[in-house]
Structure formats: C-alpha cells, structure tokens
Write an enzyme that holds these catalytic residues in place. Sequence first.
Site, PDB file in Angstrom:
ATOM      1  CG  HIS A 169      -1.293  -2.189  -7.327  1.00  0.00           C
ATOM      2  ND1 HIS A 169      -0.244  -2.699  -8.295  1.00  0.00           N
ATOM      3  CD2 HIS A 169      -1.164  -2.474  -5.859  1.00  0.00           C
ATOM      4  CE1 HIS A 169       0.375  -3.348  -7.394  1.00  0.00           C
ATOM      5  NE2 HIS A 169       0.101  -3.243  -6.264  1.00  0.00           N
ATOM      6  CG  ASN A 196      -2.370 -11.455  -2.635  1.00  0.00           C
ATOM      7  OD1 ASN A 196      -2.410 -11.164  -3.680  1.00  0.00           O
ATOM      8  ND2 ASN A 196      -1.507 -11.806  -1.882  1.00  0.00           N
ATOM      9  CG  ASP A 247      -1.789  -1.379   1.190  1.00  0.00           C
ATOM     10  OD1 ASP A 247      -2.289  -1.873   0.177  1.00  0.00           O
ATOM     11  OD2 ASP A 247      -1.781  -2.005   2.414  1.00  0.00           O
TER      12      ASP A 247
HETATM   13  P1  IMP Z   1      -2.161 -12.912   2.101  1.00  0.00           P
HETATM   14  O1  IMP Z   1      -1.324 -12.393   1.151  1.00  0.00           O
HETATM   15  O2  IMP Z   1      -3.656 -12.670   1.792  1.00  0.00           O
HETATM   16  O3  IMP Z   1      -1.854 -14.358   2.372  1.00  0.00           O
HETATM   17  O4  IMP Z   1      -2.097 -12.164   3.214  1.00  0.00           O
HETATM   18  C1  IMP Z   1      -0.762 -12.394   4.148  1.00  0.00           C
HETATM   19  C2  IMP Z   1      -0.509 -10.986   4.667  1.00  0.00           C
HETATM   20  O5  IMP Z   1      -0.067 -10.059   3.774  1.00  0.00           O
HETATM   21  C3  IMP Z   1      -1.685 -10.317   5.603  1.00  0.00           C
HETATM   22  O6  IMP Z   1      -0.836  -9.519   6.463  1.00  0.00           O
HETATM   23  C4  IMP Z   1      -2.148  -9.179   4.375  1.00  0.00           C
HETATM   24  O7  IMP Z   1      -2.833  -8.398   5.136  1.00  0.00           O
HETATM   25  C5  IMP Z   1      -0.803  -8.796   3.712  1.00  0.00           C
HETATM   26  N1  IMP Z   1      -1.056  -8.264   2.663  1.00  0.00           N
HETATM   27  C6  IMP Z   1      -1.404  -9.133   1.441  1.00  0.00           C
HETATM   28  N2  IMP Z   1      -1.412  -8.339   0.350  1.00  0.00           N
HETATM   29  C7  IMP Z   1      -1.345  -7.076   0.546  1.00  0.00           C
HETATM   30  C8  IMP Z   1      -1.257  -5.623  -0.153  1.00  0.00           C
HETATM   31  O8  IMP Z   1      -1.505  -5.658  -1.202  1.00  0.00           O
HETATM   32  N3  IMP Z   1      -1.112  -4.828   0.561  1.00  0.00           N
HETATM   33  C9  IMP Z   1      -0.954  -4.870   2.025  1.00  0.00           C
HETATM   34  N4  IMP Z   1      -0.793  -6.099   2.653  1.00  0.00           N
HETATM   35  C10 IMP Z   1      -1.080  -7.176   1.901  1.00  0.00           C
END
Ligand code: IMP
Length: 428
Positions: free
Chosen positions: A41, A38, A13
């Site tokens: 953007h 996940n 972010d």
């Molecule tokens: P996952 O990628 O959904 O497995 O999440 C694992 C960790 O990465 C968590 O703390 C999410 O909040 C963080 N996370 C995953 N993608 C992003 C993103 O695009 N921005 C910020 N945090 C992310």
Amino acid sequence: MPALAVVGMQWGDEGKGKITDLFAEKSDYVVRFHGGSNAGHTVEVNGVAFKFHQIPSGILHRRTTAVIANGTVVDAEQLISEMDALEQQGYSTSRLWISDRAQLVMPYHRALDGAEERLRGAGAIGTTKRGIGPCYADKAARNGFRVGELLWDEGRLLEKLKFTVAVKNAYANALSESMQLSAEELLKNMLKWKERLAPHITDTAYMLNAALAKGKNVLFEGAHGILLDIDHGNYPFVTSSNTVPGNIYTGAGINTQQRVKVLGVVKAYATRVGAGPFPTELQDETGQHLAEKGAEFGTTTGRKRRCGWLDLFAVKYCDMLSGTSSIALTKLDVLSGLSSIRVATGYRLKGKLLKHYPHDALLLSECVPVYKEMKGWEEDITGITKYRDLPTNAVRYIEFIEKYLGKPVSVVSTGQSRSSTIVRKGIL
Ligand code: IMP
C-alpha cells in the site's frame, strides 16, 4: 457508527492505502485483519511516498494505534525492516501492536512458495513468493508458529522446530528442492525477532473489542481485492486468505454485535498482477496508456500489472459479497486523454448472457464482456478537489457507475497525493 472497513473491489491495487490514510486521520485504531507482506500500500505525504507491506498505513497519523491482527501472516524479518524505515523517517512505531495469534511466515515458507510455483510450470499462479500460501497451509494443518510462540522458552521452541525442520526438509526434498534447514539456525532467527517484536505482542482481540465497546473509531484495512478471496475469488488464481469484509470478525476477533460499515474502493479501470482470467484485459495502446499513466507496477514485486477496462459486472459481485455503503473511485485522472471509455456491464458465455459471476476460472476465461461505451474527456483532472470542477463526461462516468451499482460514489481520487481527493460530504 465507530467501525469502518476499506476494501478493494477488484484484484487489488485499487488504491486502498491512500483511502485508508484519508480516514485514518479520524481513527483511533487502524487494523490489518488478513494477508501479509504480499500486500503493498502506497501513501504519499508531502511528496514523500511511503510503501507499506505489513504495517497498517494509518501509522503515519500520530494519534492512531496500528494493529496487525490474528488473521494475518507476519514476516518478522520484513516487518522489522519496515519498522526501521519508518523510524528513520521520524515516525514512532510504539503504537504498533501485533496479535499473539497471528502466524509467522518462516524462511522455509518463502522457499516453498517459489518451489511450488516452479513445479506448477505453465499453471503457475504468479504468487508474490512471500510464502503466503505455504504459511496459511501450515496454519490450517496446525503446523504453524504463532507470533505469541516467540515468547516461549528456548527449549520448548527448539523442540517444536526440530519436528518442523524434519517435516519441511523431507517435503522440500520430495519437491526436488535442496533445502537443509537447521532447527538451531531457525531458533537464532526467532530469538532475534523476539528481541525486537516482544514489546509489540499482545492479545489484540481484547484490545479491539474494548475499543469498540468504548465507541472508539476503528478502521479495518483490507489487504487484497475481493476477487483474490480464497473462497469467492477466481480460484486457484487467488491469495490464501479471505479478503471479504466478513473475515473482519474472525481475522480481528471482534464479535458479531459490532456493525462495520464498508467503503468499497474501485479503481476507474482494472488491473491484475500474476496469472488468471481477466475478461476486460487490453493488450493494445489503450492498455499501454493505462499502464504508463497509472504507473502500474507492483509495489511488492515490481511486476508490470495487466490493465483493462473497468469491469462493473465483477465489481457488483464484490459488492454483493461486501455490502458496501458507498464507493471510493480512484485514479480517475488516469482516464483523461482517452476519446472513448468502455465499461463491462455483463458477460456472455457461449453466447448466453450470464446472471451470476462464474465460480470457475476456466469458465471466466471463456467469458466475453458486454460493454457500455462512453465519451471520454481531454482535460487533465489531476489534483481536482471539488466535484463540480470535474469535466461533464467524467461526471457522466461516475453517474453511470452509481446507477449500475446502486451505490453512491462518496470519494473520488484525482492523483496520488493526500490532497488530490474529492470527498462528497454527507454521502459516506
Ligand atoms: P500470493 O498472495 O503471494 O500467494 O499471490 C496469489 C495471487 O494474488 C497472485 O496473483 C498475486 O499477484 C496476487 N496478489 C497478492 N497480493 C496482491 C496485492 O496486494 N495486489 C495485487 N495482487 C496481489
């Protein structure tokens, strides 16, 4: 130098979407090399905000080819709705290519992501529940489905699905999750995906190596911050892919003869979504100021982001792993109105000043930041496009960052829109 990578130097972010969009205009290709839906953007063009999860944000430029490379995990259902939304807004997706080697996020991956998080209880990672971890786990276990397998004949696909369904149903039942998958239902889904995605599936490694050999401009869009890297981040509070630019070589299949210049995106303060240690976190009025003024809510999940001071000790670690040429400093306008601003320049652990960023999340949670305090500025700097128009204290803030990191700040973002940007010529 044809290849450029835009990577986030915090926990995601950082504003990578906007910075990618800025350089995409001059790029022939924009490439996602890891992660999946996940990511979130945001790019604002003429007052309209576009939210990208899987499609590289460069697609908004009509001459740019968008590539979802082999290191990604593709949620076909979600990708198709992203493509539909773009087309409804008058943008063609005919220049979108998906690697035949990328992995498919299956419906059970999403369900299992939620189930595993529930079981973790107080130790939950706070994932986006998009099935990312279970999908990458299946890839490593060689139980995944590749995008190219959508092109298989139905019989072969059904056979593989039957085996997968038996394994997944047994695993879900062991987790006390009531999941009764049917291979036939999954096949129906996959045939629907095939119909829409087949014209976009190709061997993107051939495409990208050929483009680089011809001297085309290729832009790699990092999907998540370096501190979320599966190897180098705050494990286990990380995502399941390598977010470091080194992964461009594996995640996009380009050969090591290609030199990739790295632009590191640093937000002027820090945020984190989900669980995990955050030494400079602010749970006071200043944290509230940053959250409200910076509209710090997740693009993917809508969750409130935790906010804190800029942590240069962590950014320097990310820089060591990334080898940036310069920094794009984003959301500087959010700091306006703060009488003083702090920046972490080191950590103390049990009173001792650390030389290295800690490898262990528990150790990191015990670290106490060492701060440099600077005067803030009152002026609203939103939309400023010339470096010389910034208030003196904002310039001092930037100069401190440059000196600490030993890297120039080549881009300063002063607002969400494309035009609210200072590009310092000759630095990038
Ligand atoms: P996952 O990628 O959904 O497995 O999440 C694992 C960790 O990465 C968590 O703390 C999410 O909040 C963080 N996370 C995953 N993608 C992003 C993103 O695009 N921005 C910020 N945090 C992310």
